[in-house]
Enzyme design. Structure first.
Site, PDB file in Angstrom:
ATOM      1  N   GLU A  83       1.009  -1.194   0.008  1.00  0.00           N
ATOM      2  CA  GLU A  83       0.191  -0.102  -0.111  1.00  0.00           C
ATOM      3  C   GLU A  83       0.781   1.188   0.067  1.00  0.00           C
ATOM      4  OE1 GLU A  83      -3.109  -0.315  -0.467  1.00  0.00           O
ATOM      5  OE2 GLU A  83      -3.635  -2.325   0.119  1.00  0.00           O
ATOM      6  N   ARG A  93     -17.283  -1.341   4.963  1.00  0.00           N
ATOM      7  CA  ARG A  93     -18.250  -2.182   4.261  1.00  0.00           C
ATOM      8  C   ARG A  93     -18.909  -3.072   4.991  1.00  0.00           C
ATOM      9  NH1 ARG A  93     -15.892  -7.077   3.334  1.00  0.00           N
ATOM     10  NH2 ARG A  93     -13.728  -7.344   3.723  1.00  0.00           N
ATOM     11  N   CYS A 146      -8.143  -1.722   8.203  1.00  0.00           N
ATOM     12  CA  CYS A 146      -6.754  -1.722   7.724  1.00  0.00           C
ATOM     13  C   CYS A 146      -6.146  -0.281   7.271  1.00  0.00           C
ATOM     14  CB  CYS A 146      -6.502  -2.606   6.459  1.00  0.00           C
ATOM     15  SG  CYS A 146      -6.895  -4.293   6.717  1.00  0.00           S
ATOM     16  N   HIS A 170      -1.398  -5.444   2.314  1.00  0.00           N
ATOM     17  CA  HIS A 170      -2.451  -6.448   2.372  1.00  0.00           C
ATOM     18  C   HIS A 170      -2.064  -7.787   1.622  1.00  0.00           C
ATOM     19  CE1 HIS A 170      -5.696  -3.217   2.853  1.00  0.00           C
ATOM     20  NE2 HIS A 170      -6.256  -4.165   3.827  1.00  0.00           N
TER      21      HIS A 170
END
Length: 208
Positions: A83, A93, A146, A170
């Site tokens: 990232e 979500r 995250c 990730h």
């Protein structure tokens, strides 16, 4: 007195109905290991809006690590995602493990819109690919825990005048997680994940 530098490695507990999390398993496996002249110290973060980031900060303050690498599981990704950017935004979500689902809120109301990873992200990516492992440079860590942990750590360093390398990677789900899912998607073995994270830590260790 132990003169070894410390690298803090974090993973997350299982979430979203899964009983396992590859990042937890890797953090446990690498805890106490030596990478070059540095020692890996691991922490497992709760998937909890408040306790997750707080646990990270507590470990950073207690250990005073020379560098920090946080890991997270991204169930629909098919490669190791290094990232680049943490955004100042929460838009979950799914609920966290305490049942809380945050929508459209800043992580730090007084903070900047985003921070860039301070890890050598391109070198990490290139070294992982050179080892024959699928990887990508990612511009989005999402807007779940995250990203929240990623941003929180960088914000802490920035506001305390610290310049330790800090970043986030990730990992895809494990094959056994996909095998028990209602739909099929990409996965990666724990052995491959472990190899990729070890490569990332080796690159980071050379910079501290």
């Amino acid at each position: 007195m132990d003169s070894k530098k410390r690298i803090l490695l974090t993973g997350f507990e299982p979430f979203g109905g899964s009983q396992v999390n590859p990042t937890q398993q890797i953090a446990i496996a690498l805890n106490g290991s030596c990478i070059g002249q540095s020692e890996v110290q691991s922490a497992i973060l709760p998937v909890d809006r408040k306790a997750g980031p707080q646990t990270l900060l507590e470990r950073m303050i207690a250990l005073e690590p020379a560098a920090v690498l946080c890991l997270g599981e991204a169930s629909r990704r098919v490669a190791i995602s290094v990232e680049r950017i943490a955004i100042n935004w929460m838009d979950y979500r799914i609920p966290d493990n305490q049942g809380e689902q945050v929508t459209d809120l800043p992580i730090a109301p007084e903070g900047p819109a985003a921070y860039f990873s301070t890890l050598p992200v391109r070198e990490i990516y290139e070294q992982i690919v050179a080892a024959g492992i699928p990887a990508e440079l990612s511009l989005s860590a999402g807007a779940y825990l995250c990203n929240q942990v990623f941003y929180t750590g960088l914000h802490y360093l920035a506001t305390h005048g610290k310049y330790n390398p800090f970043g986030f990677i990730h990992l895809p789900s494990l094959p056994e997680q996909v095998a028990h899912s209602l739909s099929l998607y990409g996965s990666m073995s724990l052995e491959t994940d472990l190899k990729a994270v070890h490569i990332a830590l080796t690159v980071i260790e050379k910079r501290i």
